[in-house]
Write a protein that holds these residues in place. Sequence first.
Motif, PDB file in Angstrom:
ATOM      1  N   PHE A 150       0.831  -1.207   0.000  1.00 31.71           N
ATOM      2  CA  PHE A 150       0.000   0.000   0.000  1.00 31.71           C
ATOM      3  C   PHE A 150       0.868   1.260   0.000  1.00 31.71           C
ATOM      4  CE2 PHE A 150      -2.201   3.313   2.507  1.00 31.71           C
ATOM      5  CZ  PHE A 150      -3.251   3.576   1.637  1.00 31.71           C
ATOM      6  N   ILE A 151       1.887   1.274   0.853  1.00 34.90           N
ATOM      7  CA  ILE A 151       2.764   2.449   0.928  1.00 34.90           C
ATOM      8  C   ILE A 151       3.501   2.663  -0.394  1.00 34.90           C
ATOM      9  CG2 ILE A 151       4.829   3.383   2.049  1.00 34.90           C
ATOM     10  CD1 ILE A 151       3.874   2.002   4.633  1.00 34.90           C
ATOM     11  N   CYS A 152       3.923   1.579  -1.031  1.00 36.04           N
ATOM     12  CA  CYS A 152       4.584   1.692  -2.336  1.00 36.04           C
ATOM     13  C   CYS A 152       3.638   2.269  -3.384  1.00 36.04           C
ATOM     14  CB  CYS A 152       5.088   0.324  -2.796  1.00 36.04           C
ATOM     15  SG  CYS A 152       6.592  -0.246  -1.980  1.00 36.04           S
ATOM     16  N   LEU A 153       2.391   1.814  -3.394  1.00 41.93           N
ATOM     17  CA  LEU A 153       1.414   2.311  -4.361  1.00 41.93           C
ATOM     18  C   LEU A 153       1.162   3.805  -4.161  1.00 41.93           C
ATOM     19  CD1 LEU A 153      -1.143  -0.650  -4.285  1.00 41.93           C
ATOM     20  CD2 LEU A 153       0.289  -0.005  -6.233  1.00 41.93           C
ATOM     21  N   VAL A 154       1.016   4.224  -2.904  1.00 47.43           N
ATOM     22  CA  VAL A 154       0.769   5.640  -2.609  1.00 47.43           C
ATOM     23  C   VAL A 154       1.990   6.477  -2.977  1.00 47.43           C
ATOM     24  CG1 VAL A 154       0.302   7.321  -0.782  1.00 47.43           C
ATOM     25  CG2 VAL A 154      -0.897   5.127  -0.782  1.00 47.43           C
ATOM     26  N   THR A 155       3.180   6.014  -2.606  1.00 51.17           N
ATOM     27  CA  THR A 155       4.406   6.752  -2.916  1.00 51.17           C
ATOM     28  C   THR A 155       4.610   6.867  -4.415  1.00 51.17           C
ATOM     29  OG1 THR A 155       5.409   5.922  -0.867  1.00 51.17           O
ATOM     30  CG2 THR A 155       6.892   6.853  -2.513  1.00 51.17           C
ATOM     31  N   GLN A 156       4.429   5.751  -5.117  1.00 48.66           N
ATOM     32  CA  GLN A 156       4.576   5.756  -6.568  1.00 48.66           C
ATOM     33  C   GLN A 156       3.621   6.751  -7.208  1.00 48.66           C
ATOM     34  OE1 GLN A 156       6.614   4.365  -8.696  1.00 48.66           O
ATOM     35  NE2 GLN A 156       5.547   4.635 -10.634  1.00 48.66           N
ATOM     36  N   ASP A 157       2.375   6.759  -6.757  1.00 48.79           N
ATOM     37  CA  ASP A 157       1.388   7.644  -7.368  1.00 48.79           C
ATOM     38  C   ASP A 157       1.676   9.102  -7.034  1.00 48.79           C
ATOM     39  OD1 ASP A 157      -0.989   7.503  -9.079  1.00 48.79           O
ATOM     40  OD2 ASP A 157      -1.996   8.500  -7.404  1.00 48.79           O
ATOM     41  N   PHE A 158       2.201   9.364  -5.840  1.00 47.02           N
ATOM     42  CA  PHE A 158       2.552  10.728  -5.467  1.00 47.02           C
ATOM     43  C   PHE A 158       3.681  11.261  -6.351  1.00 47.02           C
ATOM     44  CE2 PHE A 158       5.285  13.549  -2.809  1.00 47.02           C
ATOM     45  CZ  PHE A 158       4.455  14.656  -2.820  1.00 47.02           C
ATOM     46  N   VAL A 159       4.739  10.471  -6.506  1.00 50.45           N
ATOM     47  CA  VAL A 159       5.857  10.900  -7.350  1.00 50.45           C
ATOM     48  C   VAL A 159       5.404  11.015  -8.800  1.00 50.45           C
ATOM     49  CG1 VAL A 159       8.210  10.382  -8.111  1.00 50.45           C
ATOM     50  CG2 VAL A 159       7.512   9.813  -5.769  1.00 50.45           C
ATOM     51  N   GLN A 160       4.574  10.067  -9.236  1.00 49.49           N
ATOM     52  CA  GLN A 160       4.063  10.099 -10.606  1.00 49.49           C
ATOM     53  C   GLN A 160       3.167  11.323 -10.821  1.00 49.49           C
ATOM     54  OE1 GLN A 160       2.525   6.335 -11.851  1.00 49.49           O
ATOM     55  NE2 GLN A 160       2.008   7.022 -13.908  1.00 49.49           N
ATOM     56  N   TYR A 161       2.394  11.696  -9.809  1.00 44.95           N
ATOM     57  CA  TYR A 161       1.567  12.904  -9.884  1.00 44.95           C
ATOM     58  C   TYR A 161       2.438  14.140 -10.118  1.00 44.95           C
ATOM     59  CZ  TYR A 161      -1.231  16.827  -8.077  1.00 44.95           C
ATOM     60  OH  TYR A 161      -1.863  18.033  -7.917  1.00 44.95           O
ATOM     61  N   ILE A 162       3.533  14.229  -9.353  1.00 48.68           N
ATOM     62  CA  ILE A 162       4.444  15.369  -9.512  1.00 48.68           C
ATOM     63  C   ILE A 162       5.056  15.388 -10.902  1.00 48.68           C
ATOM     64  CG2 ILE A 162       6.631  16.359  -8.716  1.00 48.68           C
ATOM     65  CD1 ILE A 162       5.920  15.320  -5.916  1.00 48.68           C
ATOM     66  N   MET A 163       5.550  14.240 -11.357  1.00 43.93           N
ATOM     67  CA  MET A 163       6.167  14.174 -12.682  1.00 43.93           C
ATOM     68  C   MET A 163       5.161  14.489 -13.773  1.00 43.93           C
ATOM     69  SD  MET A 163       9.251  13.666 -11.966  1.00 43.93           S
ATOM     70  CE  MET A 163       9.817  13.537 -13.667  1.00 43.93           C
ATOM     71  N   TYR A 210      11.872   3.995  -9.379  1.00 45.20           N
ATOM     72  CA  TYR A 210      13.196   3.957  -8.733  1.00 45.20           C
ATOM     73  C   TYR A 210      13.182   4.774  -7.439  1.00 45.20           C
ATOM     74  CZ  TYR A 210      18.270   3.890  -8.286  1.00 45.20           C
ATOM     75  OH  TYR A 210      19.545   3.682  -7.831  1.00 45.20           O
ATOM     76  N   ILE A 211      12.560   5.945  -7.478  1.00 46.59           N
ATOM     77  CA  ILE A 211      12.471   6.780  -6.280  1.00 46.59           C
ATOM     78  C   ILE A 211      11.674   6.068  -5.193  1.00 46.59           C
ATOM     79  CG2 ILE A 211      11.504   8.924  -5.358  1.00 46.59           C
ATOM     80  CD1 ILE A 211      12.165  10.215  -8.088  1.00 46.59           C
ATOM     81  N   THR A 212      10.560   5.446  -5.581  1.00 45.90           N
ATOM     82  CA  THR A 212       9.729   4.725  -4.613  1.00 45.90           C
ATOM     83  C   THR A 212      10.513   3.617  -3.919  1.00 45.90           C
ATOM     84  OG1 THR A 212       7.678   5.202  -5.804  1.00 45.90           O
ATOM     85  CG2 THR A 212       7.677   3.271  -4.364  1.00 45.90           C
ATOM     86  N   ALA A 213      11.290   2.856  -4.702  1.00 43.10           N
ATOM     87  CA  ALA A 213      12.069   1.763  -4.119  1.00 43.10           C
ATOM     88  C   ALA A 213      13.070   2.274  -3.091  1.00 43.10           C
ATOM     89  CB  ALA A 213      12.797   1.004  -5.230  1.00 43.10           C
ATOM     90  N   HIS A 214      13.585   3.471  -3.286  1.00 41.36           N
ATOM     91  CA  HIS A 214      14.591   4.001  -2.368  1.00 41.36           C
ATOM     92  C   HIS A 214      13.990   4.856  -1.266  1.00 41.36           C
ATOM     93  CE1 HIS A 214      18.281   2.478  -4.234  1.00 41.36           C
ATOM     94  NE2 HIS A 214      17.531   2.444  -5.330  1.00 41.36           N
ATOM     95  N   ILE A 215      12.679   5.044  -1.292  1.00 40.55           N
ATOM     96  CA  ILE A 215      11.963   5.633  -0.154  1.00 40.55           C
ATOM     97  C   ILE A 215      11.436   4.514   0.744  1.00 40.55           C
ATOM     98  CG2 ILE A 215       9.911   6.926   0.536  1.00 40.55           C
ATOM     99  CD1 ILE A 215      10.294   8.686  -1.918  1.00 40.55           C
ATOM    100  N   VAL A 216      10.815   3.524   0.123  1.00 43.53           N
ATOM    101  CA  VAL A 216      10.293   2.372   0.869  1.00 43.53           C
ATOM    102  C   VAL A 216      11.343   1.264   0.744  1.00 43.53           C
ATOM    103  CG1 VAL A 216       8.281   0.889   1.237  1.00 43.53           C
ATOM    104  CG2 VAL A 216       7.996   3.089   0.100  1.00 43.53           C
ATOM    105  N   ARG A 217      12.312   1.269   1.641  1.00 44.59           N
ATOM    106  CA  ARG A 217      13.517   0.457   1.481  1.00 44.59           C
ATOM    107  C   ARG A 217      13.467  -0.891   2.193  1.00 44.59           C
ATOM    108  NH1 ARG A 217      17.908   3.126  -0.468  1.00 44.59           N
ATOM    109  NH2 ARG A 217      19.280   1.636   0.593  1.00 44.59           N
ATOM    110  N   ASP A 218      12.341  -1.226   2.825  1.00 46.79           N
ATOM    111  CA  ASP A 218      12.306  -2.440   3.643  1.00 46.79           C
ATOM    112  C   ASP A 218      11.347  -3.495   3.090  1.00 46.79           C
ATOM    113  OD1 ASP A 218      10.084  -0.912   4.149  1.00 46.79           O
ATOM    114  OD2 ASP A 218      10.113  -1.185   6.325  1.00 46.79           O
ATOM    115  N   CYS A 219      11.115  -3.497   1.782  1.00 52.94           N
ATOM    116  CA  CYS A 219      10.265  -4.525   1.162  1.00 52.94           C
ATOM    117  C   CYS A 219      11.075  -5.774   0.873  1.00 52.94           C
ATOM    118  CB  CYS A 219       9.687  -4.017  -0.163  1.00 52.94           C
ATOM    119  SG  CYS A 219       8.623  -2.576  -0.001  1.00 52.94           S
ATOM    120  N   ASN A 220      10.425  -6.946   0.920  1.00 50.27           N
ATOM    121  CA  ASN A 220      11.080  -8.157   0.430  1.00 50.27           C
ATOM    122  C   ASN A 220      10.661  -8.386  -1.023  1.00 50.27           C
ATOM    123  OD1 ASN A 220       8.498  -9.315   0.485  1.00 50.27           O
ATOM    124  ND2 ASN A 220       8.836 -10.352   2.430  1.00 50.27           N
ATOM    125  N   VAL A 221      11.154  -9.441  -1.605  1.00 49.72           N
ATOM    126  CA  VAL A 221      10.915  -9.676  -3.027  1.00 49.72           C
ATOM    127  C   VAL A 221       9.436  -9.922  -3.327  1.00 49.72           C
ATOM    128  CG1 VAL A 221      11.302 -12.187  -2.966  1.00 49.72           C
ATOM    129  CG2 VAL A 221      11.813 -10.906  -5.068  1.00 49.72           C
TER     130      VAL A 221
END
Length: 301
Positions: A150-163, A210-221
């Motif tokens: 969920f946090i990855c989806l929200v972060t991704q959409d936030f960064v994507q919104y800005i871009m 890429y930005i999302t992955a380095h903000i939410v850094r504690d996900c497993n595969v």
Amino acid sequence: ATVNPTFLPWVTAAVWPLMSTLPLLLTEGNLPTQYSKLFPSEWYNHDPTMERPKPLGLILGICAVVVGHMFLLPIFYLYRQGTLSGGIKPTSIQTKGERKYEFLEGLKTHLTQPEGFVLLSIYLSSTWMMGYMPASYYSFDGAIQWSRVFICLVTQDFVQYIMHRLEHCVSHTLYQKSHKPHHRFTNPRLFDAFNGSVTDTVLMILLPLYITAHIVRDCNVWTYMAFGSMYANWLVLIHSEYVFPWDPSFRALGLGTPGDHHVHHKLFVYNYGHLFLWFDQLGGTYRSPKAYSPKLFNHGT
């Protein structure tokens, strides 16, 4: 017994849990599909301080998106044909009706776009194999961390919104070379989701990933797989030319729907978010399709 036709369209909602089929099967310990029963440990045990990344996680991650798509596409086909609505075709989002096309043509266009799955696969392969992902992403320990999805989806959409807003606003030249090719679809269809330009995909999809992955850094595969499949398939769904039965519930929760995204394709200056409506609502750029019904959008959109 006959199935109530008013219930049939809700069968399409099965697409949501089915998006995560592969990571769910691979992490369920009571099933013969559990990953440690299928693959030798040397294929997935990884010490980032001693060795290069192994490709199994990458391969499974790409397969997770493919499997999710293998469920989405036939469900959409049956819905489009009216099979899941008692023989009645679903409501088109735009008042002028949906674009007419052959399903196989749309499917071929969708799967062969170089700026779509081809470029996404190149990004995933390079960032994974070159070790650019956070160390936890290479770990097979545990199961899907749904809160992190969920946090990855929200972060991704936030960064994507800005871009997305930057592509529209920074300069006319940037817009022309990046996002405008996607905006030629003022009445998009499901298969237009990744039809744009390489620059657009890099700026609005790959860089936010890429930005999302380095903000939410504690996900497993497994979390990375579930997030990737849900993100890619949801991005496709919001380009649908038809209303889905869950759309009113989604909109009430601030979740993105095809109707909301059609507003952006039709009017250009509203609804820059994709998966969530929250950032447009906070930024003053949200407009409901109901505000333009029935002039532009059908009732129920």
